[in-house]
Motif scaffolding. Structure first.
Motif, PDB file in Angstrom:
ATOM      1  N   LEU A 114      54.242  49.656  23.121  1.00 43.59           N
ATOM      2  CA  LEU A 114      53.546  48.406  23.423  1.00 43.59           C
ATOM      3  C   LEU A 114      53.528  47.472  22.213  1.00 43.59           C
ATOM      4  O   LEU A 114      53.681  46.253  22.358  1.00 43.59           O
ATOM      5  N   VAL A 115      53.361  48.035  21.013  1.00 43.81           N
ATOM      6  CA  VAL A 115      53.378  47.210  19.803  1.00 43.81           C
ATOM      7  C   VAL A 115      54.761  46.570  19.640  1.00 43.81           C
ATOM      8  O   VAL A 115      54.866  45.391  19.299  1.00 43.81           O
ATOM      9  N   GLU A 178      45.698  40.580  16.335  1.00 44.16           N
ATOM     10  CA  GLU A 178      44.545  40.975  17.157  1.00 44.16           C
ATOM     11  C   GLU A 178      44.969  41.921  18.287  1.00 44.16           C
ATOM     12  O   GLU A 178      44.330  42.941  18.529  1.00 44.16           O
ATOM     13  N   LYS A 179      46.072  41.581  18.966  1.00 40.84           N
ATOM     14  CA  LYS A 179      46.548  42.423  20.073  1.00 40.84           C
ATOM     15  C   LYS A 179      47.047  43.770  19.550  1.00 40.84           C
ATOM     16  O   LYS A 179      46.813  44.809  20.167  1.00 40.84           O
ATOM     17  N   GLU A 180      47.729  43.753  18.413  1.00 38.13           N
ATOM     18  CA  GLU A 180      48.212  45.003  17.813  1.00 38.13           C
ATOM     19  C   GLU A 180      47.033  45.923  17.498  1.00 38.13           C
ATOM     20  O   GLU A 180      47.068  47.116  17.805  1.00 38.13           O
ATOM     21  N   LYS A 181      45.982  45.361  16.942  1.00 39.95           N
ATOM     22  CA  LYS A 181      44.778  46.140  16.613  1.00 39.95           C
ATOM     23  C   LYS A 181      44.179  46.722  17.908  1.00 39.95           C
ATOM     24  O   LYS A 181      43.800  47.895  17.953  1.00 39.95           O
ATOM     25  N   GLU A 182      44.123  45.894  18.963  1.00 46.03           N
ATOM     26  CA  GLU A 182      43.562  46.329  20.242  1.00 46.03           C
ATOM     27  C   GLU A 182      44.386  47.483  20.819  1.00 46.03           C
ATOM     28  O   GLU A 182      43.826  48.481  21.313  1.00 46.03           O
ATOM     29  N   VAL A 183      45.706  47.376  20.754  1.00 48.20           N
ATOM     30  CA  VAL A 183      46.590  48.414  21.319  1.00 48.20           C
ATOM     31  C   VAL A 183      46.485  49.712  20.512  1.00 48.20           C
ATOM     32  O   VAL A 183      46.452  50.796  21.076  1.00 48.20           O
ATOM     33  N   MET A 184      46.430  49.604  19.195  1.00 47.36           N
ATOM     34  CA  MET A 184      46.419  50.800  18.355  1.00 47.36           C
ATOM     35  C   MET A 184      45.056  51.468  18.240  1.00 47.36           C
ATOM     36  O   MET A 184      44.960  52.608  17.797  1.00 47.36           O
TER      37      MET A 184
END
Length: 186
Positions: A114-115, A178-184
């Protein structure tokens, strides 16, 4: 077309790119229940393909599930089929009244995939923003020849376009982070 219009048009193009990116990111499942992941799902409704959100109420009762309440009970099977056929990869549970979708936690491998996907989306957004900058600067340079725009005015306009470009590139980087942090986040 005058210089202000060119800059404004470039800014509008860059804004729409960022909006598109935010929408694309909202559809990416990050381990938490988010009704936006259902936005692209179309349901057969009276012979027409209709967005799921126009034939049902979508709610999030808790962080790990989505509940879909059809407005007409007879289309519950069509909604279930549309979800199964979608690229979500999630199996819905139908109890005859509502459809529940359990959001399973993401595996480490899936998170990394996803990242990669969001990084690709962010890169495409940056390319689009750069193209808008290039088009605006080309139009400004052309206006020197065709509209007799003074070179110092054109140079100032190019600097302004560059500043707008930098602002939107930073915005894309922030949205990606922000999205990367949310996914990880497990």
């Amino acid at each position: 077309m005058d210089i202000e219009e060119l800059i404004s048009e470039a800014q509008i193009n860059m804004e729409s790119t960022v909006e598109y990116l935010e929408e694309a990111f909202a559809r990416i499942r990050a381990g938490k229940a988010n009704p936006k992941i259902l936005d692209g799902i179309m349901v057969e409704y009276y012979g027409a393909q209709t967005p799921l959100t126009q034939v049902s109420t979508v709610t999030v009762p808790d962080a790990r599930s989505i509940m879909i309440t059809p407005w007409e009970k007879k289309i519950i099977k069509d909604i279930e089929k549309a979800i199964i056929d979608s690229p979500l990869g999630i199996m819905p549970e139908n109890n005859g009244e509502v459809i529940r979708i359990g959001i399973p936690p993401l595996t480490e491998e899936r998170r990394k995939d996803l990242v990669k996907q969001i990084k690709q989306e962010a890169e495409e957004a940056k390319i689009s923003i750069r193209n808008a900058r290039r088009d605006a600067i080309d139009a400004i340079k052309k206006s020197i020849k065709t509209d007799n725009t003074p070179e110092d005015v054109a140079k100032d306009a190019e600097d302004r376009v560059q500043k707008v470009h930098d602002k939107f590139i930073k915005k894309v980087d922030d949205i990606f982070a922000e999205k990367e942090k949310e996914v990880m986040t497990v």
